[in-house]
Scaffold this active site. Structure first.
Site, PDB file in Angstrom:
ATOM      1  CG  ASP A  71      -0.246  -0.249   2.518  1.00 58.29           C
ATOM      2  OD1 ASP A  71       0.997  -0.426   2.502  1.00 58.29           O
ATOM      3  OD2 ASP A  71      -0.922  -0.265   3.556  1.00 58.29           O
TER       4      ASP A  71
ATOM      5  CE  LYS B 296       0.937   3.349  14.439  1.00 55.73           C
ATOM      6  NZ  LYS B 296       1.448   2.032  14.100  1.00 55.73           N
TER       7      LYS B 296
ATOM      8  CG  ASP C 264       0.542   4.308   4.727  1.00 53.07           C
ATOM      9  OD1 ASP C 264      -0.318   3.707   4.075  1.00 53.07           O
ATOM     10  OD2 ASP C 264       0.792   4.058   5.922  1.00 53.07           O
TER      11      ASP C 264
HETATM   12  P1  GTP Z   1      -5.400  -1.295   7.949  1.00 53.24           P
HETATM   13  O1  GTP Z   1      -6.343  -2.369   8.400  1.00 53.24           O
HETATM   14  O2  GTP Z   1      -6.146  -0.116   7.412  1.00 53.24           O
HETATM   15  O3  GTP Z   1      -4.363  -0.906   8.964  1.00 53.24           O
HETATM   16  O4  GTP Z   1      -4.581  -1.824   6.664  1.00 53.24           O
HETATM   17  P2  GTP Z   1      -3.764  -3.194   6.452  1.00 53.24           P
HETATM   18  O5  GTP Z   1      -4.607  -4.350   6.824  1.00 53.24           O
HETATM   19  O6  GTP Z   1      -3.289  -3.182   5.021  1.00 53.24           O
HETATM   20  O7  GTP Z   1      -2.544  -3.112   7.453  1.00 53.24           O
HETATM   21  P3  GTP Z   1      -1.143  -2.393   7.257  1.00 53.24           P
HETATM   22  O8  GTP Z   1      -1.343  -1.142   6.471  1.00 53.24           O
HETATM   23  O9  GTP Z   1      -0.471  -2.309   8.565  1.00 53.24           O
HETATM   24  O10 GTP Z   1      -0.360  -3.486   6.395  1.00 53.24           O
HETATM   25  C1  GTP Z   1       0.890  -3.209   5.783  1.00 53.24           C
HETATM   26  C2  GTP Z   1       1.032  -4.144   4.582  1.00 53.24           C
HETATM   27  O11 GTP Z   1       1.079  -5.507   5.003  1.00 53.24           O
HETATM   28  C3  GTP Z   1      -0.131  -4.057   3.613  1.00 53.24           C
HETATM   29  O12 GTP Z   1       0.395  -4.156   2.313  1.00 53.24           O
HETATM   30  C4  GTP Z   1      -0.987  -5.254   3.951  1.00 53.24           C
HETATM   31  O13 GTP Z   1      -1.670  -5.769   2.807  1.00 53.24           O
HETATM   32  C5  GTP Z   1       0.027  -6.272   4.445  1.00 53.24           C
HETATM   33  N1  GTP Z   1      -0.486  -7.141   5.510  1.00 53.24           N
HETATM   34  C6  GTP Z   1      -0.908  -6.778   6.746  1.00 53.24           C
HETATM   35  N2  GTP Z   1      -1.277  -7.852   7.461  1.00 53.24           N
HETATM   36  C7  GTP Z   1      -1.081  -8.931   6.655  1.00 53.24           C
HETATM   37  C8  GTP Z   1      -1.283 -10.351   6.824  1.00 53.24           C
HETATM   38  O14 GTP Z   1      -1.724 -10.846   7.866  1.00 53.24           O
HETATM   39  N3  GTP Z   1      -0.962 -11.150   5.757  1.00 53.24           N
HETATM   40  C9  GTP Z   1      -0.484 -10.653   4.585  1.00 53.24           C
HETATM   41  N4  GTP Z   1      -0.203 -11.505   3.598  1.00 53.24           N
HETATM   42  N5  GTP Z   1      -0.285  -9.336   4.391  1.00 53.24           N
HETATM   43  C10 GTP Z   1      -0.585  -8.486   5.417  1.00 53.24           C
END
Ligand code: GTP
Length: 360
Positions: free
Chosen positions: A111, A162, A223
């Site tokens: 993202d 954070k 982001d």
């Molecule tokens: P929010 O729920 O809005 O915080 O977004 P998010 O679920 O994408 O979490 P975050 O932005 O912290 O994740 C950072 C990156 O890691 C993103 O590209 C997510 O798709 C990926 N990511 C987060 N958790 C997982 C997981 O459990 N498995 C996989 N495969 N990717 C994950």
């Protein structure tokens, strides 16, 4: 050969309702699923093999990208039965990697929109002899991020999640979500349980004496986790401020995709993108916005810094600013939606039901 892992399994809760039916990396930015920009940038940097670590709505990726040959890549997909977090997801795809134990493997959050010099990050990793190298970027308000102070040679000194007090803000360098791992380090992450790479793997490696190297690259970085940021990122791609080889057209003030219908008197500015088969009525004014495929914006509506979901309808003279209208929703004529409003998918807002007086 350089290979990469892309983390695309998150639920994208901050981006709801855009992520109710679509995982965040598949939400269109500048006319194509956001992930396309990351894949194209990785390809341009010499990456050939990419493993996508999927979880939430995992089934939509492969039908769209297939084996990756259309992008000149070899793509593989690995789906977690239960979400494993960022570190667990990296460990879970280890069996698909082809690199030797000492070779570098790139890892990208799914993202982040950035102009990062990917080759320079790999070169820094090789020349420093690090176990893990991280892209760091500088932000003016680091409170929402993980801080990564480094010494004068760029070696990471700490990971501070954070910070809350001014004393804790020891640097403006933050983890920018792109890493190079020595392949063998990936195998040390525990398998089959959730692991956060930011909160567990990196601090653990540091405590164990591993060499973590930071590379500050102050190019474009965003982001796309929130609706406002996502809309900004899409507009910056259209404007050419954020570099991507995958923008389907020439960069400029607007991007109109095939089979969209835009009335001659409609005004599109500020990196607005109009998706396929979308319709924009006479006298409508759209700035810095993304209208997804099949959506309709009726005459004289004013849409600023907003995202209009697939098949949604914006009524005549409606004013939409800094807002998100979910897929299939209808905002009736003469409504006003101001910053931060989110209309849920398929919701119906009757004409004139939301108005704001000038002093509100
Ligand atoms: P929010 O729920 O809005 O915080 O977004 P998010 O679920 O994408 O979490 P975050 O932005 O912290 O994740 C950072 C990156 O890691 C993103 O590209 C997510 O798709 C990926 N990511 C987060 N958790 C997982 C997981 O459990 N498995 C996989 N495969 N990717 C994950």
């Amino acid at each position: 050969m350089t290979e990469a892992i892309l983390l695309v399994g998150g639920k994208g809760t901050r981006l709801r309702p855009l992520t109710v039916n679509t995982p965040k990396p598949m939400v269109p930015a500048a006319g194509v699923p956001f992930l396309t920009h990351q894949l194209a940038r990785a390809k341009a940097a010499g990456v050939e093999h990419i493993v996508l670590a999927t979880s939430y709505l995992a089934e939509v990726f492969e039908p769209y990208f297939g084996d990756g040959s259309a992008l000149g890549l070899h793509l593989e997909y690995v789906t977690e039965r239960d979400p494993l977090g960022t570190g667990g997801a990296i460990r879970n795809v280890a069996s698909r990697l082809r690199s030797d134990p000492d070779e570098p493997v790139l890892i990208f959050n799914g993202d982040i929109l950035t102009g990062l010099d990917i080759r320079a990050l790999v070169a820094t990793h090789r020349s420093s002899g690090a176990d893990v190298s991280l892209h760091l970027t500088r932000v003016t308000d680091p409170r929402a991020y993980g801080l990564v102070p480094t010494d004068s040679t760029g070696r990471v000194q700490a990971f501070l999640e954070k910070p809350t007090t001014p004393e804790e803000i020891v640097t403006d360098q933050i983890n920018a979500g792109a890493y190079v791992f020595r392949r063998s380090v990936i195998d040390t992450i525990p398998a089959d349980r959730p692991v956060s790479v930011e909160r567990e793997t990196f601090p653990g490696l540091l405590a164990a004496g591993a060499h973590l190297q930071g590379m500050v690259d102050s190019t474009y970085w965003l982001d796309l986790g929130t609706p406002a940021a996502f809309v900004r990122g899409s507009a910056d791609l259209v404007l050419g401020r954020a570099p991507s080889p995958a923008v389907p057209g020439r960069c400029g003030d607007r991007l109109v995709l095939p089979r969209a219908q835009v009335a001659p008197g409609a005004k599109l500015t500020g990196g607005t993108v109009i998706g396929e088969r979308a319709t924009i009525g006479e006298g409508a004014q759209l700035s810095g916005s993304a209208v997804l495929s099949g959506a309709v914006v009726e005459p004289h509506a004013v849409v600023t810094d907003s995202l209009i979901g697939e098949g949604a309808r914006i009524g005549a003279r409606a004013v939409i600013s800094g807002s998100v209208v979910g897929d299939g929703a209808t905002v009736g004529a003469d409504n006003e939606l101001l910053a931060g409003a989110r209309v849920w998918c398929n919701a119906i807002l009757p004409p004139g039901s939301l108005r704001f007086s000038p002093d509100q």
